[in-house]
Design a protein around this motif. Structure first.
Motif, short mmCIF file in Angstrom:
data_model
loop_
_atom_site.label_atom_id
_atom_site.label_comp_id
_atom_site.label_asym_id
_atom_site.label_seq_id
_atom_site.Cartn_x
_atom_site.Cartn_y
_atom_site.Cartn_z
N PRO A 104 -11.00 -5.95 -15.59
CA PRO A 104 -11.24 -4.91 -14.57
C PRO A 104 -12.39 -5.95 -13.76
CG PRO A 104 -11.33 -4.05 -16.38
CD PRO A 104 -11.19 -5.05 -16.79
N LYS A 113 -13.95 8.42 -5.98
CA LYS A 113 -13.31 6.98 -6.81
C LYS A 113 -11.26 7.28 -5.89
CE LYS A 113 -14.84 6.83 -11.05
NZ LYS A 113 -14.23 6.28 -12.14
N GLY A 169 -7.41 5.95 -5.96
CA GLY A 169 -6.98 4.79 -6.83
C GLY A 169 -5.42 5.27 -5.54
N THR A 178 -14.63 3.56 -4.87
CA THR A 178 -14.33 3.21 -5.74
C THR A 178 -12.99 2.62 -5.70
OG1 THR A 178 -16.23 3.01 -7.59
CG2 THR A 178 -14.43 2.42 -8.05
N VAL A 226 -9.29 1.71 -7.94
CA VAL A 226 -9.21 1.83 -8.82
C VAL A 226 -7.83 1.14 -8.36
CG1 VAL A 226 -8.34 2.99 -11.15
CG2 VAL A 226 -10.44 3.70 -9.73
N ASN A 227 -6.94 0.44 -8.75
CA ASN A 227 -5.70 -0.31 -8.60
C ASN A 227 -4.76 0.20 -10.09
OD1 ASN A 227 -3.39 -1.76 -8.54
ND2 ASN A 227 -3.63 -3.25 -7.78
N THR A 232 -13.22 -3.56 0.64
CA THR A 232 -13.34 -3.94 -0.99
C THR A 232 -13.04 -5.41 -1.67
OG1 THR A 232 -11.50 -3.42 -1.29
CG2 THR A 232 -13.32 -1.28 -1.94
N GLN A 246 -7.31 -3.58 -11.90
CA GLN A 246 -9.08 -3.49 -11.79
C GLN A 246 -9.61 -2.49 -10.64
OE1 GLN A 246 -8.34 -7.61 -9.82
NE2 GLN A 246 -9.15 -8.75 -11.62
N GLN A 247 -10.60 -2.70 -10.67
CA GLN A 247 -11.92 -1.60 -9.80
C GLN A 247 -12.87 -2.42 -8.86
OE1 GLN A 247 -12.62 1.37 -12.47
NE2 GLN A 247 -14.67 0.34 -12.75
N THR A 306 -16.13 -1.62 -6.99
CA THR A 306 -16.78 -0.48 -6.04
C THR A 306 -17.81 -1.07 -4.80
OG1 THR A 306 -17.29 0.82 -8.41
CG2 THR A 306 -18.92 1.22 -6.87
#
Length: 148
Positions: A7, A25, A27, A51, A53-54, A102, A109-110, A112
């Motif tokens: 991350p 969040k 994804g 955020t 999130v991948n 982003t 990874q993510q 924010t």
């Protein structure tokens, strides 16, 4: 073979965003070129923590755009014009139609971001600007009254 990267470094909220009004969040639906959340609502002028999130095998980003007609096509065209330098800017064109974004992130990874939502109510589209992703990886951030 897919190699998951660690991350990104933990990110601290900027001053004034320690307690955001909205903690969102989003994804990625693996292998489908789609976000797992395609709409969310925030209050006008509210503080937002978002955020990305991948969990997919491909790199993705998320750009929130102006509430304008044809904005998705405008931003997509500008991203394509970045050419071979696109990865240096995370596939984000430097144009006024892009409000918030982003970084481009890899598997596992993510990233924010914190921002103040627009004060003007409306439907603000968000997209991924990696090549070939723009017209399927879409969503809408609705700004206005939010039901509790």
């Amino acid at each position: 073979m897919v190699v998951a990267l660690p991350p990104l470094a933990a990110q601290s909220p900027p001053t004034g965003f320690e307690k955001p009004d909205h903690d969102i969040k989003i994804g990625v639906r693996s292998g489908l070129l789609r976000y797992d959340t395609e709409k969310f609502a925030v209050g006008a002028g509210s503080k937002v923590k978002l955020t990305l999130v991948n969990s997919d095998e491909m790199v993705h980003n998320l750009l929130i755009c102006r509430d304008d007609d044809y904005v998705t096509a405008t931003v997509a065209a500008a991203a394509m014009m970045l050419g071979p330098e696109a990865s240096k800017t995370h596939y984000v064109p430097n144009i006024p139609e892009v409000l918030f974004h982003t970084k481009a992130i890899s598997t596992g990874q993510q990233d924010t971001i914190w921002f103040e939502a627009p004060k003007k109510p409306g439907a603000y589209p968000y997209i991924c600007t990696l090549p070939g992703h723009t017209f399927t990886m879409v969503g809408v951030m609705r700004v206005g009254e939010v039901a509790e």
